[in-house]
Scaffold this motif. Sequence first.
Motif, PDB file in Angstrom:
ATOM      1  N   ALA A  58       0.854  -1.184   0.000  1.00 13.14           N
ATOM      2  CA  ALA A  58       0.000   0.000   0.000  1.00 13.14           C
ATOM      3  C   ALA A  58       0.893   1.238   0.000  1.00 13.14           C
ATOM      4  O   ALA A  58       1.905   1.282   0.697  1.00 13.14           O
ATOM      5  CB  ALA A  58      -0.910  -0.009   1.217  1.00 13.14           C
ATOM      6  N   PRO A  59       0.554   2.264  -0.777  1.00 10.13           N
ATOM      7  CA  PRO A  59       1.416   3.433  -0.881  1.00 10.13           C
ATOM      8  C   PRO A  59       1.531   4.213   0.425  1.00 10.13           C
ATOM      9  O   PRO A  59       2.562   4.792   0.704  1.00 10.13           O
ATOM     10  CB  PRO A  59       0.765   4.273  -1.970  1.00 10.13           C
ATOM     11  CG  PRO A  59      -0.632   3.780  -2.078  1.00 10.13           C
ATOM     12  CD  PRO A  59      -0.615   2.360  -1.623  1.00 10.13           C
ATOM     13  N   VAL A  60       0.477   4.229   1.228  1.00 10.83           N
ATOM     14  CA  VAL A  60       0.531   4.924   2.512  1.00 10.83           C
ATOM     15  C   VAL A  60      -0.395   4.218   3.495  1.00 10.83           C
ATOM     16  O   VAL A  60      -1.483   3.774   3.139  1.00 10.83           O
ATOM     17  CB  VAL A  60       0.149   6.424   2.368  1.00 10.83           C
ATOM     18  CG1 VAL A  60      -1.269   6.587   1.887  1.00 10.83           C
ATOM     19  CG2 VAL A  60       0.350   7.177   3.664  1.00 10.83           C
ATOM     20  N   THR A  61       0.092   4.047   4.709  1.00 12.86           N
ATOM     21  CA  THR A  61      -0.718   3.469   5.778  1.00 12.86           C
ATOM     22  C   THR A  61      -0.629   4.386   6.990  1.00 12.86           C
ATOM     23  O   THR A  61       0.325   5.161   7.122  1.00 12.86           O
ATOM     24  CB  THR A  61      -0.250   2.057   6.161  1.00 12.86           C
ATOM     25  OG1 THR A  61       1.111   2.116   6.578  1.00 12.86           O
ATOM     26  CG2 THR A  61      -0.399   1.088   5.001  1.00 12.86           C
ATOM     27  N   PHE A  62      -1.603   4.282   7.871  1.00  9.84           N
ATOM     28  CA  PHE A  62      -1.605   5.112   9.071  1.00  9.84           C
ATOM     29  C   PHE A  62      -2.072   4.285  10.256  1.00  9.84           C
ATOM     30  O   PHE A  62      -2.732   3.265  10.105  1.00  9.84           O
ATOM     31  CB  PHE A  62      -2.495   6.341   8.886  1.00  9.84           C
ATOM     32  CG  PHE A  62      -3.913   6.023   8.533  1.00  9.84           C
ATOM     33  CD1 PHE A  62      -4.867   5.816   9.520  1.00  9.84           C
ATOM     34  CD2 PHE A  62      -4.304   5.905   7.212  1.00  9.84           C
ATOM     35  CE1 PHE A  62      -6.174   5.506   9.198  1.00  9.84           C
ATOM     36  CE2 PHE A  62      -5.610   5.602   6.873  1.00  9.84           C
ATOM     37  CZ  PHE A  62      -6.549   5.405   7.871  1.00  9.84           C
ATOM     38  N   LYS A  63      -1.718   4.768  11.450  1.00  7.61           N
ATOM     39  CA  LYS A  63      -2.097   4.091  12.687  1.00  7.61           C
ATOM     40  C   LYS A  63      -2.397   5.155  13.728  1.00  7.61           C
ATOM     41  O   LYS A  63      -1.561   6.031  13.986  1.00  7.61           O
ATOM     42  CB  LYS A  63      -0.963   3.191  13.157  1.00  7.61           C
ATOM     43  CG  LYS A  63      -1.244   2.452  14.434  1.00  7.61           C
ATOM     44  CD  LYS A  63      -0.066   1.588  14.817  1.00  7.61           C
ATOM     45  CE  LYS A  63      -0.332   0.877  16.125  1.00  7.61           C
ATOM     46  NZ  LYS A  63       0.826   0.077  16.535  1.00  7.61           N
ATOM     47  N   ASP A  64      -3.595   5.099  14.298  1.00 11.82           N
ATOM     48  CA  ASP A  64      -3.942   6.021  15.378  1.00 11.82           C
ATOM     49  C   ASP A  64      -3.172   5.639  16.630  1.00 11.82           C
ATOM     50  O   ASP A  64      -3.109   4.467  17.000  1.00 11.82           O
ATOM     51  CB  ASP A  64      -5.451   5.959  15.670  1.00 11.82           C
ATOM     52  CG  ASP A  64      -6.289   6.497  14.528  1.00 11.82           C
ATOM     53  OD1 ASP A  64      -5.873   7.490  13.910  1.00 11.82           O
ATOM     54  OD2 ASP A  64      -7.362   5.928  14.254  1.00 11.82           O
ATOM     55  N   ILE A  65      -2.593   6.637  17.288  1.00 13.02           N
ATOM     56  CA  ILE A  65      -1.850   6.394  18.522  1.00 13.02           C
ATOM     57  C   ILE A  65      -2.665   6.858  19.723  1.00 13.02           C
ATOM     58  O   ILE A  65      -2.764   6.164  20.715  1.00 13.02           O
ATOM     59  CB  ILE A  65      -0.478   7.109  18.494  1.00 13.02           C
ATOM     60  CG1 ILE A  65       0.348   6.637  17.301  1.00 13.02           C
ATOM     61  CG2 ILE A  65       0.274   6.904  19.797  1.00 13.02           C
ATOM     62  CD1 ILE A  65       0.685   5.170  17.292  1.00 13.02           C
ATOM     63  N   GLY A  66      -3.252   8.045  19.622  1.00  7.85           N
ATOM     64  CA  GLY A  66      -4.045   8.548  20.742  1.00  7.85           C
ATOM     65  C   GLY A  66      -4.573   9.933  20.453  1.00  7.85           C
ATOM     66  O   GLY A  66      -4.326  10.517  19.391  1.00  7.85           O
ATOM     67  N   TYR A  67      -5.314  10.453  21.406  1.00  8.78           N
ATOM     68  CA  TYR A  67      -5.834  11.811  21.278  1.00  8.78           C
ATOM     69  C   TYR A  67      -5.933  12.405  22.675  1.00  8.78           C
ATOM     70  O   TYR A  67      -5.924  11.699  23.680  1.00  8.78           O
ATOM     71  CB  TYR A  67      -7.209  11.825  20.604  1.00  8.78           C
ATOM     72  CG  TYR A  67      -8.311  11.413  21.538  1.00  8.78           C
ATOM     73  CD1 TYR A  67      -9.053  12.367  22.234  1.00  8.78           C
ATOM     74  CD2 TYR A  67      -8.598  10.084  21.756  1.00  8.78           C
ATOM     75  CE1 TYR A  67     -10.038  11.998  23.123  1.00  8.78           C
ATOM     76  CE2 TYR A  67      -9.576   9.707  22.634  1.00  8.78           C
ATOM     77  CZ  TYR A  67     -10.301  10.666  23.318  1.00  8.78           C
ATOM     78  OH  TYR A  67     -11.265  10.286  24.197  1.00  8.78           O
ATOM     79  N   SER A  68      -6.010  13.715  22.728  1.00  8.27           N
ATOM     80  CA  SER A  68      -6.273  14.401  23.993  1.00  8.27           C
ATOM     81  C   SER A  68      -7.095  15.642  23.700  1.00  8.27           C
ATOM     82  O   SER A  68      -6.995  16.237  22.628  1.00  8.27           O
ATOM     83  CB  SER A  68      -4.964  14.765  24.705  1.00  8.27           C
ATOM     84  OG  SER A  68      -4.210  15.651  23.902  1.00  8.27           O
ATOM     85  N   THR A  69      -7.932  15.995  24.662  1.00 11.64           N
ATOM     86  CA  THR A  69      -8.744  17.192  24.540  1.00 11.64           C
ATOM     87  C   THR A  69      -8.059  18.288  25.342  1.00 11.64           C
ATOM     88  O   THR A  69      -7.897  18.157  26.554  1.00 11.64           O
ATOM     89  CB  THR A  69     -10.167  16.930  25.077  1.00 11.64           C
ATOM     90  OG1 THR A  69     -10.717  15.841  24.347  1.00 11.64           O
ATOM     91  CG2 THR A  69     -11.050  18.148  24.910  1.00 11.64           C
ATOM     92  N   VAL A  70      -7.634  19.335  24.652  1.00  7.93           N
ATOM     93  CA  VAL A  70      -6.954  20.442  25.318  1.00  7.93           C
ATOM     94  C   VAL A  70      -7.970  21.236  26.123  1.00  7.93           C
ATOM     95  O   VAL A  70      -7.776  21.512  27.303  1.00  7.93           O
ATOM     96  CB  VAL A  70      -6.240  21.332  24.273  1.00  7.93           C
ATOM     97  CG1 VAL A  70      -5.578  22.512  24.929  1.00  7.93           C
ATOM     98  CG2 VAL A  70      -5.232  20.511  23.487  1.00  7.93           C
ATOM     99  N   ASP A  71      -9.053  21.621  25.482  1.00  2.30           N
ATOM    100  CA  ASP A  71     -10.184  22.289  26.137  1.00  2.30           C
ATOM    101  C   ASP A  71     -11.410  22.076  25.262  1.00  2.30           C
ATOM    102  O   ASP A  71     -11.396  21.236  24.360  1.00  2.30           O
ATOM    103  CB  ASP A  71      -9.901  23.776  26.394  1.00  2.30           C
ATOM    104  CG  ASP A  71      -9.564  24.558  25.135  1.00  2.30           C
ATOM    105  OD1 ASP A  71     -10.030  24.180  24.039  1.00  2.30           O
ATOM    106  OD2 ASP A  71      -8.837  25.562  25.227  1.00  2.30           O
ATOM    107  N   GLY A  72     -12.469  22.811  25.473  1.00  5.43           N
ATOM    108  CA  GLY A  72     -13.699  22.636  24.720  1.00  5.43           C
ATOM    109  C   GLY A  72     -13.601  23.036  23.264  1.00  5.43           C
ATOM    110  O   GLY A  72     -14.489  22.738  22.481  1.00  5.43           O
ATOM    111  N   THR A  73     -12.502  23.697  22.876  1.00  3.68           N
ATOM    112  CA  THR A  73     -12.374  24.171  21.493  1.00  3.68           C
ATOM    113  C   THR A  73     -11.157  23.605  20.772  1.00  3.68           C
ATOM    114  O   THR A  73     -10.879  24.001  19.642  1.00  3.68           O
ATOM    115  CB  THR A  73     -12.284  25.707  21.464  1.00  3.68           C
ATOM    116  OG1 THR A  73     -11.113  26.117  22.177  1.00  3.68           O
ATOM    117  CG2 THR A  73     -13.518  26.340  22.072  1.00  3.68           C
ATOM    118  N   GLN A  74     -10.420  22.699  21.435  1.00  6.00           N
ATOM    119  CA  GLN A  74      -9.210  22.148  20.811  1.00  6.00           C
ATOM    120  C   GLN A  74      -9.009  20.691  21.191  1.00  6.00           C
ATOM    121  O   GLN A  74      -9.261  20.291  22.326  1.00  6.00           O
ATOM    122  CB  GLN A  74      -7.972  22.932  21.270  1.00  6.00           C
ATOM    123  CG  GLN A  74      -7.393  23.786  20.223  1.00  6.00           C
ATOM    124  CD  GLN A  74      -6.077  24.415  20.704  1.00  6.00           C
ATOM    125  OE1 GLN A  74      -5.664  24.267  21.841  1.00  6.00           O
ATOM    126  NE2 GLN A  74      -5.437  25.120  19.812  1.00  6.00           N
TER     127      GLN A  74
END
Length: 152
Positions: A58-74
């Motif tokens: 496949a030419p490009v693959t991706f993998k989610d590592i994590g996320y965080s909520t900075v505040d209600g707008t980010q």
Amino acid sequence: MTSEDPSATEFPASNSLANRYGGQKRGLSRKAKRNIVIGALVVGIGFAAYVATGSATAPVTFKDIGYSTVDGTQAEVDYQVSKSPSATAKCAIKAMDSKFAVVGWKVVEIGPNNPEQDADGGRTTAQRTVLATESPAVSGVVDNCWIVDSGK
């Protein structure tokens, strides 16, 4: 005096049915059965090889590592992208609320990598994208990635 029905005694039942519907069909020979099994195995192995090499190249693959909520707008999304070191890719990143509605979206460009940069020759890079959100996000993921055509 009663007489017998001549139609009932004319042919035995097996001959009568054979005349009407045809004789018994011959089963497949041992050689034909073996050839069918070998053909099915060849097709199965060919399909497995096609699937294995298709996902590996496949030419490009991706993998989610994590996320965080900075505040209600980010929100911040961490992920890895694997591609050819000389290729440029774009990835669509999204943040979602508790009802899976998209509350933030961004397309980011990931340029060529230095082959000496990573242990795998520059194929995989870690990325962090900050998304502006309309309301508090409870998850962030990579929606899709693709290679940008360098001719455009």
